[in-house]
Design a protein around this motif. Structure first.
Motif, short mmCIF file in Angstrom:
data_model
loop_
_atom_site.label_atom_id
_atom_site.label_comp_id
_atom_site.label_asym_id
_atom_site.label_seq_id
_atom_site.Cartn_x
_atom_site.Cartn_y
_atom_site.Cartn_z
N GLU A 149 0.81 -1.22 0.00
CA GLU A 149 0.00 0.00 0.00
C GLU A 149 0.84 1.27 0.00
OE1 GLU A 149 -3.28 0.61 -0.33
OE2 GLU A 149 -3.43 -1.52 -0.83
N ASP A 150 2.02 1.19 0.63
CA ASP A 150 2.85 2.40 0.69
C ASP A 150 3.62 2.64 -0.60
OD1 ASP A 150 4.82 0.47 0.79
OD2 ASP A 150 5.54 0.99 2.79
N GLY A 151 3.49 1.75 -1.58
CA GLY A 151 4.12 1.95 -2.87
C GLY A 151 5.39 1.16 -3.09
N ALA A 152 5.93 0.54 -2.05
CA ALA A 152 7.16 -0.23 -2.17
C ALA A 152 6.85 -1.72 -2.06
CB ALA A 152 8.17 0.21 -1.11
N TRP A 153 7.90 -2.51 -1.89
CA TRP A 153 7.76 -3.95 -1.80
C TRP A 153 8.46 -4.43 -0.53
CZ3 TRP A 153 7.63 -1.26 -6.19
CH2 TRP A 153 6.73 -1.66 -7.19
N SER A 154 8.02 -5.56 0.00
CA SER A 154 8.64 -6.10 1.20
C SER A 154 10.03 -6.64 0.85
CB SER A 154 7.78 -7.22 1.79
OG SER A 154 7.67 -8.29 0.87
N LEU A 155 10.87 -6.76 1.86
CA LEU A 155 12.21 -7.33 1.68
C LEU A 155 12.23 -8.73 2.26
CD1 LEU A 155 14.41 -4.28 2.80
CD2 LEU A 155 13.70 -4.90 0.47
N ALA A 156 13.04 -9.58 1.65
CA ALA A 156 13.13 -10.97 2.11
C ALA A 156 14.35 -11.17 3.01
CB ALA A 156 13.19 -11.92 0.92
N TRP A 157 14.87 -10.09 3.56
CA TRP A 157 16.02 -10.21 4.46
C TRP A 157 15.94 -9.11 5.52
CZ3 TRP A 157 16.49 -7.65 -0.19
CH2 TRP A 157 17.09 -6.39 -0.18
N GLU A 158 16.70 -9.31 6.60
CA GLU A 158 16.85 -8.31 7.65
C GLU A 158 18.17 -8.55 8.35
OE1 GLU A 158 14.40 -10.50 11.25
OE2 GLU A 158 13.46 -8.86 10.15
N TRP A 159 18.63 -7.57 9.10
CA TRP A 159 19.94 -7.68 9.73
C TRP A 159 19.94 -8.59 10.96
CZ3 TRP A 159 22.53 -2.15 9.91
CH2 TRP A 159 22.73 -1.70 8.61
N GLY A 160 18.91 -8.51 11.76
CA GLY A 160 18.91 -9.24 13.01
C GLY A 160 19.76 -8.59 14.08
N GLY A 161 20.20 -7.39 13.85
CA GLY A 161 21.01 -6.62 14.80
C GLY A 161 21.01 -5.16 14.38
N TYR A 162 21.60 -4.28 15.22
CA TYR A 162 21.60 -2.85 14.93
C TYR A 162 20.20 -2.37 14.52
CZ TYR A 162 26.66 -3.64 14.51
OH TYR A 162 27.98 -4.01 14.72
N PRO A 163 19.21 -2.52 15.39
CA PRO A 163 17.82 -2.24 14.99
C PRO A 163 17.58 -0.82 14.51
CG PRO A 163 18.01 -2.52 17.37
CD PRO A 163 19.30 -2.98 16.78
N GLU A 164 18.23 0.16 15.12
CA GLU A 164 18.00 1.55 14.69
C GLU A 164 18.55 1.79 13.29
OE1 GLU A 164 19.52 4.23 17.61
OE2 GLU A 164 18.15 3.56 19.18
N GLU A 165 19.75 1.29 13.04
CA GLU A 165 20.35 1.49 11.72
C GLU A 165 19.62 0.67 10.66
OE1 GLU A 165 21.97 0.85 14.49
OE2 GLU A 165 23.48 2.43 14.79
N TRP A 166 19.19 -0.54 11.03
CA TRP A 166 18.46 -1.36 10.07
C TRP A 166 17.15 -0.67 9.68
CZ3 TRP A 166 17.88 -4.18 6.17
CH2 TRP A 166 16.69 -4.85 5.89
N ALA A 167 16.51 0.01 10.60
CA ALA A 167 15.27 0.72 10.27
C ALA A 167 15.51 1.76 9.17
CB ALA A 167 14.69 1.38 11.52
#
Length: 305
Positions: free
Chosen positions: A263-281
Protein backbone atom coordinates in the motif's frame (compact mmCIF):
# COMPACT_ATOMS: atom_id res chain seq x y z
CA UNK A 1 -2.73 5.74 -8.03
CA UNK A 2 -1.22 3.09 -10.24
CA UNK A 3 1.90 0.99 -9.76
CA UNK A 4 4.22 3.68 -11.10
CA UNK A 5 2.72 6.58 -9.16
CA UNK A 6 2.75 4.73 -5.85
CA UNK A 7 6.36 3.64 -6.33
CA UNK A 8 7.32 7.16 -7.29
CA UNK A 9 5.77 8.58 -4.13
CA UNK A 10 7.68 6.11 -1.97
CA UNK A 11 10.97 6.90 -3.69
CA UNK A 12 10.49 10.62 -3.18
CA UNK A 13 9.68 10.05 0.50
CA UNK A 14 12.44 7.65 1.47
CA UNK A 15 15.18 7.23 -1.16
CA UNK A 16 18.72 8.39 -0.64
CA UNK A 17 19.72 11.30 -2.88
CA UNK A 18 21.63 8.87 -5.11
CA UNK A 19 18.61 6.65 -5.72
CA UNK A 20 16.35 9.65 -6.24
CA UNK A 21 18.78 10.94 -8.87
CA UNK A 22 18.76 7.48 -10.48
CA UNK A 23 14.95 7.52 -10.51
CA UNK A 24 14.94 10.95 -12.15
CA UNK A 25 17.53 9.78 -14.68
CA UNK A 26 15.47 6.78 -15.75
CA UNK A 27 11.95 8.19 -15.55
CA UNK A 28 12.03 11.99 -15.61
CA UNK A 29 14.72 12.91 -18.09
CA UNK A 30 17.21 13.60 -15.32
CA UNK A 31 20.91 13.89 -16.02
CA UNK A 32 23.71 11.44 -15.44
CA UNK A 33 25.55 14.38 -13.90
CA UNK A 34 23.10 14.48 -11.01
CA UNK A 35 23.66 10.76 -10.39
CA UNK A 36 27.42 11.25 -10.46
CA UNK A 37 27.24 14.20 -8.08
CA UNK A 38 25.41 12.05 -5.53
CA UNK A 39 27.69 9.07 -6.15
CA UNK A 40 30.80 11.20 -5.60
CA UNK A 41 29.81 11.64 -1.94
CA UNK A 42 30.64 7.96 -1.39
CA UNK A 43 34.11 8.05 -2.98
CA UNK A 44 37.18 8.29 -0.78
CA UNK A 45 40.55 9.91 -1.41
CA UNK A 46 42.05 6.54 -2.35
CA UNK A 47 39.58 6.26 -5.24
CA UNK A 48 37.55 3.47 -3.69
CA UNK A 49 34.03 3.75 -2.33
CA UNK A 50 32.54 3.31 1.12
CA UNK A 51 30.13 5.14 3.45
CA UNK A 52 27.40 2.52 3.10
CA UNK A 53 26.99 2.75 -0.66
CA UNK A 54 26.04 -0.93 -0.36
CA UNK A 55 23.38 -0.11 2.20
CA UNK A 56 23.83 -3.22 4.34
CA UNK A 57 27.29 -2.10 5.48
CA UNK A 58 27.96 1.36 6.91
CA UNK A 59 31.75 1.16 6.94
CA UNK A 60 33.00 4.55 5.65
CA UNK A 61 36.32 3.15 4.40
CA UNK A 62 36.80 1.96 0.86
CA UNK A 63 36.02 -1.70 0.27
CA UNK A 64 35.80 -3.95 -2.80
CA UNK A 65 32.06 -4.56 -2.48
CA UNK A 66 31.30 -0.86 -2.08
CA UNK A 67 33.51 -0.13 -5.09
CA UNK A 68 31.65 -2.80 -7.07
CA UNK A 69 28.40 -0.98 -6.26
CA UNK A 70 29.86 2.27 -7.57
CA UNK A 71 31.03 0.61 -10.79
CA UNK A 72 27.52 -0.75 -11.33
CA UNK A 73 26.09 2.74 -10.99
CA UNK A 74 28.60 4.13 -13.48
CA UNK A 75 27.63 1.37 -15.89
CA UNK A 76 23.94 2.07 -15.32
CA UNK A 77 24.23 5.69 -16.48
CA UNK A 78 26.56 4.94 -19.39
CA UNK A 79 29.90 6.19 -18.06
CA UNK A 80 32.44 4.28 -20.14
CA UNK A 81 35.35 6.70 -20.69
CA UNK A 82 38.56 5.32 -19.12
CA UNK A 83 39.62 8.91 -18.48
CA UNK A 84 36.57 9.69 -16.35
CA UNK A 85 37.71 10.77 -12.86
CA UNK A 86 35.59 8.19 -11.06
CA UNK A 87 36.82 5.35 -13.24
CA UNK A 88 40.41 6.52 -12.80
CA UNK A 89 39.83 6.67 -9.06
CA UNK A 90 38.57 3.08 -8.96
CA UNK A 91 41.57 1.94 -10.98
CA UNK A 92 43.86 3.77 -8.56
CA UNK A 93 42.23 1.99 -5.61
CA UNK A 94 42.56 -1.39 -7.30
CA UNK A 95 46.17 -0.72 -8.32
CA UNK A 96 47.13 0.09 -4.73
CA UNK A 97 46.41 -3.51 -3.75
CA UNK A 98 44.21 -2.53 -0.83
CA UNK A 99 42.10 -5.49 0.31
CA UNK A 100 43.82 -7.70 -2.31
CA UNK A 101 45.52 -10.85 -1.03
CA UNK A 102 47.36 -11.71 -4.23
CA UNK A 103 44.45 -13.74 -5.60
CA UNK A 104 41.16 -12.03 -4.76
CA UNK A 105 39.82 -8.74 -3.48
CA UNK A 106 38.16 -9.39 -0.15
CA UNK A 107 34.44 -9.98 -0.09
CA UNK A 108 34.47 -8.52 3.43
CA UNK A 109 37.04 -6.29 5.15
CA UNK A 110 38.06 -6.00 8.83
CA UNK A 111 36.69 -2.47 9.21
CA UNK A 112 33.15 -3.71 8.60
CA UNK A 113 33.03 -5.07 12.15
CA UNK A 114 33.49 -1.58 13.60
CA UNK A 115 30.32 -0.18 12.02
CA UNK A 116 26.66 -1.19 11.69
CA UNK A 117 26.26 -3.94 9.13
CA UNK A 118 24.29 -7.00 8.14
CA UNK A 119 25.75 -10.31 9.43
CA UNK A 120 26.83 -11.43 5.96
CA UNK A 121 29.25 -8.50 5.79
CA UNK A 122 31.00 -9.43 9.05
CA UNK A 123 34.71 -10.10 8.68
CA UNK A 124 36.12 -13.27 10.21
CA UNK A 125 39.90 -13.58 10.44
CA UNK A 126 39.60 -17.34 10.90
CA UNK A 127 37.42 -17.92 7.84
CA UNK A 128 38.79 -20.60 5.55
CA UNK A 129 37.73 -22.16 2.31
CA UNK A 130 38.13 -21.68 -1.45
CA UNK A 131 38.51 -18.16 -2.86
CA UNK A 132 35.32 -16.12 -3.07
CA UNK A 133 35.21 -14.46 -6.50
CA UNK A 134 32.51 -11.98 -5.52
CA UNK A 135 33.42 -9.23 -6.42
CA UNK A 136 36.83 -10.25 -7.85
CA UNK A 137 35.40 -11.59 -11.13
CA UNK A 138 33.62 -8.27 -11.60
CA UNK A 139 36.61 -6.11 -10.68
CA UNK A 140 38.87 -8.12 -12.98
CA UNK A 141 36.45 -7.40 -15.82
CA UNK A 142 36.42 -3.70 -14.91
CA UNK A 143 40.22 -3.64 -15.10
CA UNK A 144 40.26 -5.38 -18.48
CA UNK A 145 37.72 -2.87 -19.75
CA UNK A 146 39.31 0.34 -18.48
CA UNK A 147 42.96 -0.10 -17.42
CA UNK A 148 46.00 0.54 -19.59
CA UNK A 149 46.81 -2.83 -21.24
CA UNK A 150 50.49 -2.20 -20.59
CA UNK A 151 50.09 -1.56 -16.86
CA UNK A 152 50.82 -3.80 -13.89
CA UNK A 153 47.17 -3.43 -12.91
CA UNK A 154 46.07 -4.88 -16.25
CA UNK A 155 48.34 -7.85 -15.65
CA UNK A 156 46.82 -8.31 -12.22
CA UNK A 157 43.31 -8.13 -13.67
CA UNK A 158 44.20 -10.61 -16.41
CA UNK A 159 45.57 -13.09 -13.91
CA UNK A 160 42.57 -12.67 -11.59
CA UNK A 161 40.15 -13.13 -14.50
CA UNK A 162 41.89 -16.30 -15.66
CA UNK A 163 41.99 -17.78 -12.17
CA UNK A 164 38.35 -16.87 -11.54
CA UNK A 165 37.11 -18.41 -14.78
CA UNK A 166 39.30 -21.48 -14.35
CA UNK A 167 37.85 -22.09 -10.89
CA UNK A 168 34.31 -21.56 -12.17
CA UNK A 169 34.64 -23.79 -15.21
CA UNK A 170 36.10 -26.62 -13.13
CA UNK A 171 32.93 -26.45 -11.06
CA UNK A 172 34.52 -27.65 -7.87
CA UNK A 173 32.73 -25.11 -5.69
CA UNK A 174 29.09 -24.04 -6.26
CA UNK A 175 28.64 -20.29 -6.52
CA UNK A 176 25.66 -18.18 -5.60
CA UNK A 177 23.65 -15.80 -7.73
CA UNK A 178 25.62 -12.71 -6.69
CA UNK A 179 28.93 -14.28 -7.68
CA UNK A 180 27.38 -15.47 -10.95
CA UNK A 181 26.36 -11.90 -11.67
CA UNK A 182 30.02 -10.89 -11.29
CA UNK A 183 30.98 -13.47 -13.90
CA UNK A 184 28.32 -12.12 -16.24
CA UNK A 185 29.80 -8.65 -15.96
CA UNK A 186 33.27 -10.10 -16.57
CA UNK A 187 31.94 -11.64 -19.79
CA UNK A 188 30.34 -8.35 -20.84
CA UNK A 189 33.37 -6.22 -20.00
CA UNK A 190 35.66 -8.54 -21.98
CA UNK A 191 33.42 -8.36 -25.02
CA UNK A 192 33.15 -4.58 -24.79
CA UNK A 193 36.94 -4.28 -24.55
CA UNK A 194 37.56 -6.71 -27.41
CA UNK A 195 39.36 -9.17 -25.13
CA UNK A 196 39.12 -12.44 -27.05
CA UNK A 197 42.22 -14.50 -26.44
CA UNK A 198 42.57 -14.29 -22.67
CA UNK A 199 39.43 -16.31 -21.86
CA UNK A 200 37.19 -18.78 -23.68
CA UNK A 201 34.20 -16.46 -23.72
CA UNK A 202 31.79 -18.78 -25.61
CA UNK A 203 32.43 -21.52 -23.03
CA UNK A 204 31.95 -19.05 -20.19
CA UNK A 205 28.65 -17.88 -21.67
CA UNK A 206 27.46 -21.47 -22.08
CA UNK A 207 28.30 -22.21 -18.45
CA UNK A 208 26.51 -19.07 -17.32
CA UNK A 209 23.42 -20.01 -19.33
CA UNK A 210 23.26 -23.24 -17.33
CA UNK A 211 23.90 -21.37 -14.08
CA UNK A 212 21.15 -18.83 -14.68
CA UNK A 213 18.61 -21.44 -15.70
CA UNK A 214 19.40 -23.47 -12.62
CA UNK A 215 19.47 -20.51 -10.23
CA UNK A 216 16.10 -18.98 -11.07
CA UNK A 217 13.51 -20.34 -8.69
CA UNK A 218 10.51 -21.85 -10.45
CA UNK A 219 8.70 -22.04 -7.10
CA UNK A 220 7.09 -18.64 -7.54
CA UNK A 221 5.18 -19.09 -4.30
CA UNK A 222 8.43 -18.61 -2.42
CA UNK A 223 9.38 -15.35 -4.12
CA UNK A 224 7.56 -13.05 -1.75
CA UNK A 225 8.87 -14.43 1.53
CA UNK A 226 12.18 -16.17 0.81
CA UNK A 227 15.53 -14.88 -0.42
CA UNK A 228 15.52 -16.78 -3.70
CA UNK A 229 16.69 -15.97 -7.21
CA UNK A 230 14.14 -14.30 -9.45
CA UNK A 231 14.69 -13.65 -13.17
CA UNK A 232 15.42 -9.96 -12.49
CA UNK A 233 18.70 -10.99 -10.86
CA UNK A 234 19.99 -11.72 -14.37
CA UNK A 235 17.49 -10.40 -16.90
CA UNK A 236 16.39 -6.82 -17.51
CA UNK A 237 14.51 -7.13 -20.80
CA UNK A 238 13.75 -9.57 -23.62
CA UNK A 239 17.05 -8.42 -25.18
CA UNK A 240 19.00 -10.26 -22.48
CA UNK A 241 20.97 -13.29 -23.65
CA UNK A 242 19.37 -15.19 -20.75
CA UNK A 243 15.77 -14.40 -21.72
CA UNK A 244 15.07 -17.11 -24.33
CA UNK A 245 15.71 -20.00 -21.95
CA UNK A 246 13.76 -18.36 -19.11
CA UNK A 247 11.05 -16.57 -21.06
CA UNK A 248 7.97 -17.77 -19.19
CA UNK A 249 9.34 -17.11 -15.70
CA UNK A 250 10.76 -13.75 -16.72
CA UNK A 251 7.40 -12.62 -18.09
CA UNK A 252 5.65 -13.91 -14.97
CA UNK A 253 7.81 -11.68 -12.78
CA UNK A 254 6.18 -8.61 -14.33
CA UNK A 255 2.79 -9.78 -13.06
CA UNK A 256 4.33 -10.71 -9.72
CA UNK A 257 5.79 -7.23 -9.25
CA UNK A 258 2.47 -5.53 -9.93
CA UNK A 259 0.55 -7.92 -7.70
CA UNK A 260 2.87 -7.72 -4.68
CA UNK A 261 3.30 -3.96 -4.43
CA UNK A 262 2.31 -2.84 -0.94
CA UNK A 263 0.00 0.00 0.00
CA UNK A 264 2.85 2.40 0.69
CA UNK A 265 4.12 1.95 -2.87
CA UNK A 266 7.16 -0.23 -2.17
CA UNK A 267 7.76 -3.95 -1.80
CA UNK A 268 8.64 -6.10 1.20
CA UNK A 269 12.21 -7.33 1.68
CA UNK A 270 13.13 -10.97 2.11
CA UNK A 271 16.02 -10.21 4.46
CA UNK A 272 16.85 -8.31 7.65
CA UNK A 273 19.94 -7.68 9.73
CA UNK A 274 18.91 -9.24 13.01
CA UNK A 275 21.01 -6.62 14.80
CA UNK A 276 21.60 -2.85 14.93
CA UNK A 277 17.82 -2.24 14.99
CA UNK A 278 18.00 1.55 14.69
CA UNK A 279 20.35 1.49 11.72
CA UNK A 280 18.46 -1.36 10.07
CA UNK A 281 15.27 0.72 10.27
CA UNK A 282 17.02 3.36 8.17
CA UNK A 283 18.67 0.92 5.79
CA UNK A 284 15.37 -0.87 5.28
CA UNK A 285 13.82 2.32 3.88
CA UNK A 286 16.83 2.82 1.63
CA UNK A 287 16.58 -0.72 0.33
CA UNK A 288 12.84 -0.58 -0.25
CA UNK A 289 13.26 2.61 -2.27
CA UNK A 290 16.11 1.04 -4.25
CA UNK A 291 14.07 -2.11 -4.87
CA UNK A 292 11.12 0.01 -5.99
CA UNK A 293 13.38 1.58 -8.59
CA UNK A 294 14.67 -1.84 -9.65
CA UNK A 295 11.15 -3.23 -10.00
CA UNK A 296 9.98 -0.30 -12.09
CA UNK A 297 13.04 -0.61 -14.31
CA UNK A 298 12.21 -4.27 -14.83
CA UNK A 299 8.66 -3.39 -15.84
CA UNK A 300 10.03 -0.67 -18.14
CA UNK A 301 12.40 -3.16 -19.75
CA UNK A 302 9.45 -5.41 -20.54
CA UNK A 303 7.28 -2.51 -21.77
CA UNK A 304 4.86 -3.03 -18.90
CA UNK A 305 4.65 0.55 -17.62
Amino acid sequence: MGTFERAEAFVYRFARPLDLARWQYHFEGGSSGAVLKALACYQNEDGGFGHGLEADCWNPASAPIQTWAAAETLREVGIADPAHPMIRGILRYLAAGTDFDGQVWGNTVPGNNEHPHAPWWSWNAAADGPPNYNPTAYLAGFILRFADPHSELYERGSRAAQEAVDAYMKGGQPIGMHTAHCYIRLLEYCREAGVRDLLDLPALEARLQEQVEGDISRDTGSWETEYVCRPSQYIDSPASIFYPRNRETAEYECDFIVRTQEEDGAWSLAWEWGGYPEEWAVSKHWWRASRALANLLYLKGFSRL
